[in-house]
Each structure stands twice: as C-alpha cells, then as structure tokens.
Design a protein around this motif. Structure first.
Motif, mmCIF file in Angstrom:
data_model
loop_
_atom_site.group_PDB
_atom_site.id
_atom_site.type_symbol
_atom_site.label_atom_id
_atom_site.label_comp_id
_atom_site.label_asym_id
_atom_site.label_seq_id
_atom_site.Cartn_x
_atom_site.Cartn_y
_atom_site.Cartn_z
ATOM 1 N N ALA A 28 1.574 39.834 -34.956
ATOM 2 C CA ALA A 28 0.180 39.747 -35.415
ATOM 3 C C ALA A 28 -0.176 38.349 -35.910
ATOM 4 C CB ALA A 28 -0.061 40.763 -36.529
ATOM 5 N N GLY A 29 0.828 37.569 -36.303
ATOM 6 C CA GLY A 29 0.535 36.272 -36.883
ATOM 7 C C GLY A 29 1.023 35.070 -36.112
ATOM 8 N N LEU A 30 1.788 35.265 -35.067
ATOM 9 C CA LEU A 30 2.345 34.141 -34.320
ATOM 10 C C LEU A 30 1.834 34.117 -32.889
ATOM 11 C CD1 LEU A 30 6.121 34.208 -35.352
ATOM 12 C CD2 LEU A 30 4.327 32.716 -36.215
ATOM 13 N N THR A 31 1.855 32.936 -32.312
ATOM 14 C CA THR A 31 1.523 32.776 -30.899
ATOM 15 C C THR A 31 2.431 31.714 -30.310
ATOM 16 O OG1 THR A 31 -0.127 31.091 -31.377
ATOM 17 C CG2 THR A 31 -0.922 33.365 -31.227
ATOM 18 N N GLY A 32 2.409 31.598 -29.015
ATOM 19 C CA GLY A 32 3.096 30.519 -28.317
ATOM 20 C C GLY A 32 4.594 30.476 -28.541
ATOM 21 N N ALA A 33 5.093 29.269 -28.763
ATOM 22 C CA ALA A 33 6.539 29.044 -28.875
ATOM 23 C C ALA A 33 7.144 29.780 -30.064
ATOM 24 C CB ALA A 33 6.823 27.553 -28.978
ATOM 25 N N GLU A 34 6.391 29.889 -31.173
ATOM 26 C CA GLU A 34 6.918 30.597 -32.344
ATOM 27 C C GLU A 34 7.106 32.079 -32.041
ATOM 28 O OE1 GLU A 34 3.939 29.578 -35.187
ATOM 29 O OE2 GLU A 34 5.205 28.045 -36.096
ATOM 30 N N LEU A 35 6.152 32.676 -31.376
ATOM 31 C CA LEU A 35 6.272 34.087 -31.008
ATOM 32 C C LEU A 35 7.418 34.284 -30.031
ATOM 33 C CD1 LEU A 35 5.376 36.986 -31.067
ATOM 34 C CD2 LEU A 35 3.631 36.433 -29.347
ATOM 35 N N GLU A 36 7.542 33.391 -29.076
ATOM 36 C CA GLU A 36 8.634 33.481 -28.104
ATOM 37 C C GLU A 36 9.990 33.396 -28.815
ATOM 38 O OE1 GLU A 36 10.434 30.958 -24.359
ATOM 39 O OE2 GLU A 36 8.333 30.674 -24.896
ATOM 40 N N LEU A 41 14.915 35.983 -30.836
ATOM 41 C CA LEU A 41 15.780 36.326 -31.968
ATOM 42 C C LEU A 41 15.946 37.838 -32.074
ATOM 43 C CD1 LEU A 41 14.468 33.807 -34.640
ATOM 44 C CD2 LEU A 41 16.787 33.882 -33.700
ATOM 45 N N ALA A 42 14.843 38.559 -31.933
ATOM 46 C CA ALA A 42 14.898 40.024 -31.993
ATOM 47 C C ALA A 42 15.777 40.586 -30.877
ATOM 48 C CB ALA A 42 13.488 40.602 -31.916
ATOM 49 N N HIS A 43 15.642 40.036 -29.682
ATOM 50 C CA HIS A 43 16.468 40.488 -28.552
ATOM 51 C C HIS A 43 17.960 40.262 -28.852
ATOM 52 C CE1 HIS A 43 17.996 41.140 -24.523
ATOM 53 N NE2 HIS A 43 18.581 39.956 -24.607
ATOM 54 N N ALA A 44 18.302 39.078 -29.331
ATOM 55 C CA ALA A 44 19.699 38.771 -29.641
ATOM 56 C C ALA A 44 20.233 39.707 -30.720
ATOM 57 C CB ALA A 44 19.836 37.309 -30.085
ATOM 58 N N LEU A 45 19.426 39.971 -31.732
ATOM 59 C CA LEU A 45 19.865 40.861 -32.805
ATOM 60 C C LEU A 45 20.068 42.289 -32.301
ATOM 61 C CD1 LEU A 45 17.710 39.480 -35.713
ATOM 62 C CD2 LEU A 45 20.216 39.448 -35.565
ATOM 63 N N ARG A 46 19.155 42.775 -31.463
ATOM 64 C CA ARG A 46 19.337 44.121 -30.902
ATOM 65 C C ARG A 46 20.643 44.206 -30.117
ATOM 66 N NH1 ARG A 46 14.374 43.302 -28.591
ATOM 67 N NH2 ARG A 46 12.709 43.687 -30.045
ATOM 68 N N GLU A 47 20.896 43.185 -29.299
ATOM 69 C CA GLU A 47 22.132 43.164 -28.504
ATOM 70 C C GLU A 47 23.366 43.144 -29.404
ATOM 71 O OE1 GLU A 47 22.692 43.343 -25.139
ATOM 72 O OE2 GLU A 47 20.558 43.829 -25.000
ATOM 73 N N LEU A 48 23.315 42.356 -30.469
ATOM 74 C CA LEU A 48 24.447 42.299 -31.397
ATOM 75 C C LEU A 48 24.668 43.636 -32.093
ATOM 76 C CD1 LEU A 48 23.982 38.794 -33.061
ATOM 77 C CD2 LEU A 48 25.829 39.502 -31.520
ATOM 78 N N PHE A 69 18.462 38.954 -42.801
ATOM 79 C CA PHE A 69 17.932 37.604 -42.941
ATOM 80 C C PHE A 69 16.668 37.442 -42.110
ATOM 81 C CE2 PHE A 69 17.581 33.072 -42.499
ATOM 82 C CZ PHE A 69 18.029 32.590 -43.716
ATOM 83 N N PHE A 70 16.669 37.985 -40.901
ATOM 84 C CA PHE A 70 15.510 37.900 -40.011
ATOM 85 C C PHE A 70 14.322 38.688 -40.550
ATOM 86 C CE2 PHE A 70 13.286 39.674 -36.180
ATOM 87 C CZ PHE A 70 12.719 38.493 -35.729
ATOM 88 N N LEU A 86 11.417 30.593 -38.982
ATOM 89 C CA LEU A 86 12.142 31.132 -37.836
ATOM 90 C C LEU A 86 13.324 30.239 -37.482
ATOM 91 C CD1 LEU A 86 9.247 32.324 -35.525
ATOM 92 C CD2 LEU A 86 10.914 33.739 -36.718
ATOM 93 N N ALA A 87 13.194 28.938 -37.737
ATOM 94 C CA ALA A 87 14.301 28.022 -37.448
ATOM 95 C C ALA A 87 15.514 28.357 -38.304
ATOM 96 C CB ALA A 87 13.875 26.580 -37.672
ATOM 97 N N ALA A 88 15.286 28.733 -39.554
ATOM 98 C CA ALA A 88 16.393 29.125 -40.423
ATOM 99 C C ALA A 88 17.038 30.415 -39.917
ATOM 100 C CB ALA A 88 15.912 29.302 -41.856
#
Length: 137
Positions: A28-36, A41-48, A69-70, A86-88
């Motif tokens: 709801a609050g991000l667009t572009g590269a930040e949303l991507e 990050l969410a995909h990697a966490l789900r896989e982990l 943390f996420f 998000l970088a952290a």
C-alpha cells in the motif's frame, strides 16, 4: 499465490502468514524498486521457512528471527512504512541465507546487479537480529 502443503509443521504457516500480511501492508505504501525489493525479500523468507521446517532448532530460529526483523513495524512520519529500512532487512535476510547455505535465495537491490557476497551486518543490526531471535522463542 500458490499454497504449498507443509505437513503441518508448527510455526511454518504462522511465519508465512506474518510475511504475507506485512507484504500486503507494504504494497500500500511502496512502488517501483522498493516494492520489488520487498516482494523478493518476502519470497526468500517464504522459501527459507519451508526449507527449514524440519531443520535444526538453531536454523529455524535464524529464519524466525529474519522473518520478525522483516515484519517488525515501527511508526514513521505519517506513512505505514517501517523506520527500519528494507536495505537493513535485506542485509539480515542475506546473512541468514548465507548461513544456511542457500545462495540461490540472495536478494539483490536490483536484478541487473551480479550476485555477490552480502556485506557483513553492522553491530546495531546484529543486535536487532539477536533481539529478534530472543523474542521469537
């Protein structure tokens, strides 16, 4: 979004729901590269979460801490976005990915960058990660 059978592992579905819920708020609050970046990050966490469902308690704890943390949200100046960048979160997730031997899940800020070893987590982020691990227990 595809739903995978997780053989009823306790905590697995809860962690994935936390990631998905946070991602819905972030969308709801991000667009572009930040949303991507947030989506990767969410995909990697789900896989982990799925891949460590039957791993050692220490490995599951690392993943749980990275998820927390996420998803930890702190109020910011008028937006629903976390003060913690998000970088952290990317550095923390990448550190856990490397620790668990899953370089295929490294999350880069941009897709056009070559894969590389993530930078070490600064002391303040390491302390946040340690606190998240304690809180996750």
């Amino acid at each position: 979004m595809a739903v995978e059978e997780r053989n009823g592992e306790p905590g697995t579905d809860v962690l994935i729901r936390k990631v998905d819920s946070h991602l819905a708020v972030v969308r709801a609050g991000l667009t572009g590269a930040e949303l991507e970046l947030a989506e990767r990050l969410a995909h990697a966490l789900r896989e982990l979460v799925v891949s460590t469902a039957r791993a050692s308690a220490a490995d599951r704890g690392r993943v749980r801490a990275a998820v927390h943390f996420f998803v930890l949200r702190r109020e910011s100046r008028g937006r629903l976005l976390s003060v913690r960048s998000l970088a952290a979160a990317q550095r923390v997730v990448n550190r856990v990915v490397v620790q668990l031997g899953r370089p295929d899940l490294l999350v880069e800020a941009r897709r056009d960058r070559p894969a590389r070893e993530p930078a070490p987590v600064p002391a303040d982020l390491a302390a946040d990660l340690a606190a998240a691990e304690v809180a996750a227990r």
